[in-house]
Design a protein around this motif. Structure first.
Motif, PDB file in Angstrom:
ATOM      1  N   ALA A 399       0.764  -1.338   0.032  1.00  0.00           N
ATOM      2  CA  ALA A 399      -0.037   0.170  -0.148  1.00  0.00           C
ATOM      3  C   ALA A 399       0.660   1.336   0.012  1.00  0.00           C
ATOM      4  O   ALA A 399       0.606   2.289  -0.538  1.00  0.00           O
ATOM      5  CB  ALA A 399      -0.884  -0.084   1.236  1.00  0.00           C
ATOM      6  N   LEU A 400       1.947   1.050   0.899  1.00  0.00           N
ATOM      7  CA  LEU A 400       2.799   2.562   0.855  1.00  0.00           C
ATOM      8  C   LEU A 400       3.373   2.827  -0.479  1.00  0.00           C
ATOM      9  O   LEU A 400       3.542   4.010  -0.751  1.00  0.00           O
ATOM     10  CB  LEU A 400       3.685   2.435   1.715  1.00  0.00           C
ATOM     11  N   SER A 401       3.781   2.046  -1.181  1.00  0.00           N
ATOM     12  CA  SER A 401       4.279   2.295  -2.462  1.00  0.00           C
ATOM     13  C   SER A 401       3.662   2.553  -3.657  1.00  0.00           C
ATOM     14  O   SER A 401       4.018   3.426  -4.419  1.00  0.00           O
ATOM     15  CB  SER A 401       5.144   0.998  -2.825  1.00  0.00           C
ATOM     16  N   GLY A 402       2.245   2.076  -3.586  1.00  0.00           N
ATOM     17  CA  GLY A 402       1.452   2.244  -4.676  1.00  0.00           C
ATOM     18  C   GLY A 402       1.286   3.743  -4.907  1.00  0.00           C
ATOM     19  O   GLY A 402       1.049   4.321  -5.906  1.00  0.00           O
ATOM     20  N   LEU A 403       0.824   4.524  -3.806  1.00  0.00           N
ATOM     21  CA  LEU A 403       0.463   5.809  -3.708  1.00  0.00           C
ATOM     22  C   LEU A 403       1.495   6.697  -4.212  1.00  0.00           C
ATOM     23  O   LEU A 403       1.391   7.851  -4.986  1.00  0.00           O
ATOM     24  CB  LEU A 403      -0.254   6.107  -2.406  1.00  0.00           C
TER      25      LEU A 403
END
Length: 540
Positions: A399-403
């Motif tokens: 989740a952290l990387s996607g945004l």
């Protein structure tokens, strides 16, 4: 032309630097060596086509089917793909003209705002630092498909050693590995699309379902959980597409960026249409979104990959193992890209005074040694999977990387818009730009708007999660990158005493440093054609 400018040396934007006083042309202090220009055209094209096909597509797409259904997945990935098409054309224009180290990070500083460049640059580097252990965990879990009796820590160690060995050969090693592994991934995806068509038409003898058609789009349905389900797709879509922008980052190490970058940028359309949208469309046709095994995808169970599950549901023996091997190869490839992306970004930030100076060191073989060491050290975080909370860490990393990439892509479009304005205000002609985006400023506005809408949609789905009560943990699992960027941005504004206002003024933009193509004949352009015809010619 000035030798320092011809070498593409960056600009020092630290507090008290000449740039702080609106004086263009302040250069970094030279490191021990320079990045090697050894990436050939074939490397650049394969980086563009298959550079980021990995766990995000093969494994991370599973929750998207469960939460949004095949219709939402198709639309979400298509919208994100169109956004990336606009982003890559804008990036291609700037990277051909300024193939400098740090690429888009440097463009953010020059054309938007130093504080914004600092925030996005470090967030981008941190994202890739964190993605590496995620990919190592995913690679270890794919081996569990065959050998569940061997501890995952063994495979994490093996893959980390292989990754370290690749870095010994510098950028050429990265390029060759990506070329070979990228070819395997592309062939595998094409093969899966053909398999999906045959399966959907009832042509697999071992598949007792017979002709499937669009049955699963009606039962259990193409769209699940309404608008929330649709919004939930964007984080996974962004993570799956992550790495597309590496072509621009590799410009500083391309042997002939003026020739290879435009070709690589144009490959993005085929990658979007063929390798993402079409493959996921086939998955949605032959795998029901409510399949119980699919519910485990994206957490700590790569056996639940929708691609592997599609083959298993068709009853084809042996082929699931083959495709699982492809997933393993893909994950190693993305892990290799992690090291390249983070190390080059950190090296550029160290060279421009926005990071520790030791990060700027480049050895005689063109390797940013300390940056690579830091990236590999972050790979050790993969051993956290041995803990009982390993699956939770897996989710947070995804989740952290996607945004983060949504912010990067939107910023690339904004930098292109600002660059064109500065180019015009300073009296330069568009004819002097060797490669122009076929979509022009309109395409960059489309990309900026789509990325902003995707960020808003992600905010909505994070604030109001599916089948869960609204709480801080769920929100920050999906939206942690946004507050990190805000803190970094405000931190640099305070550190630099808020100099420069909200944007770098068009008349003060540095349009000279790193310029490489004005002494060359402009490439064949299509600006004289209407935009509709230019789009069609670009596509076909």
């Amino acid at each position: 032309m000035d030798v320092s400018k011809e070498k593409g040396i960056g600009t020092d934007y630290g507090p008290g630097s000449p740039a702080d006083s609106n004086e263009a042309g302040a250069f970094e202090r030279p490191a021990q060596g320079a990045l090697a220009r050894k990436l050939q055209g074939r490397h650049m094209q394969m980086i563009a086509i298959g550079g980021s096909i990995g766990a995000g597509l093969f494994v991370g797409s599973g929750p998207s089917f469960v939460n949004g259904g095949p219709g939402s997945v198709l639309l979400g990935f298509l919208i994100t793909g169109v956004m990336l098409l606009m982003v890559m054309q804008a990036l291609g224009e700037m990277a051909v003209l300024y193939p400098v180290n740090g690429a888009f990070y440097t463009y953010f500083i020059r054309f938007i705002d130093p504080a914004w460049g600092f925030a996005i640059g470090w967030d981008y580097a941190i994202s890739w630092l964190i993605v590496l252990p995620f990919e190592l965990i995913a690679a270890g879990l794919t081996i569990d498909f065959w050998r569940p009796d061997i501890n995952i820590g063994v495979w994490i160690t093996v893959f980390l050693v292989i990754l370290a060995a690749i870095q010994f050969f510098g950028v050429r090693g990265y390029g060759e590995v990506e070329f070979v592994l990228g070819m395997i991934k592309v062939i595998a995806v094409i093969g899966f699309i053909i398999f999906g068509i045959i399966t959907d038409c009832g042509g697999v003898p071992t598949d007792t379902r017979g002709y499937i058609g669009a049955h699963y789009w009606h039962h259990p349905g193409a769209f699940r959980n309404g608008f929330k389900g649709f919004c939930s797709v964007f984080v996974n879509a962004a993570f799956a597409y992550a790495g597309t922008e590496l072509v621009g980052l590799a410009a500083a190490e391309a042997a002939d960026p003026r020739k290879s970058l435009p070709k690589a940028s144009k490959q993005v359309f085929w990658r979007i249409a063929g390798f993402y949208v079409l493959s996921l469309f086939m998955v949605g046709l032959i795998v029901p979104a409510d399949n119980e095994e699919l519910l485990g995808a994206g957490n700590d169970n790569t056996k639940a990959s929708p691609f592997v599950l599609a083959i298993r549901l068709a009853g084809v023996k042996g082929l699931p193992s083959v495709f699982n091997a492809v997933i393993t190869i893909s994950v190693i490839s993305v892990a290799n890209s992690c090291t390249f992306a983070s190390s080059r970004t950190m090296q550029a930030m160290g060279a421009t005074g926005m990071g520790p100076r030791f990060l700027a060191y480049v050895d005689k073989k063109g390797r940013p040694v300390w940056c690579v060491v830091i990236q590999l050290a972050f790979g050790l975080l993969a051993f956290i999977s041995e803990a009982s909370a390993g699956s939770t860490v897996f989710t947070w990393l995804l989740a952290l990387s996607g945004l983060s990439y949504l912010f990067v892509w939107g910023s690339i479009c904004l930098a292109h818009i600002r660059f064109r304005k500065g180019w015009r205000v300073q009296g330069r002609s568009l004819d002097d730009i060797p490669y122009k985006s076929p979509f022009g400023i309109i395409g960059s506005w489309v990309g900026l708007i789509l990325s902003s809408l995707a960020i808003i949609a992600t905010f909505y789905s994070s604030l109001f999660p599916i089948h869960k009560p609204a709480n801080a943990e769920n929100f920050f699992e999906n939206y942690l990158a946004a507050p990190i960027i805000i803190v970094l941005y405000l931190g640099w504004k305070v550190y630099s005493r808020g100099h420069g206002g909200l944007f770098v003024r068009a008349q003060d933009m540095d349009l000279t440093t790193g310029l490489r193509s004005l002494d060359l004949e402009p490439m064949v352009q299509r600006e004289e054609l209407p935009i509709g015809k230019r789009i069609l010619r670009t596509i076909f």
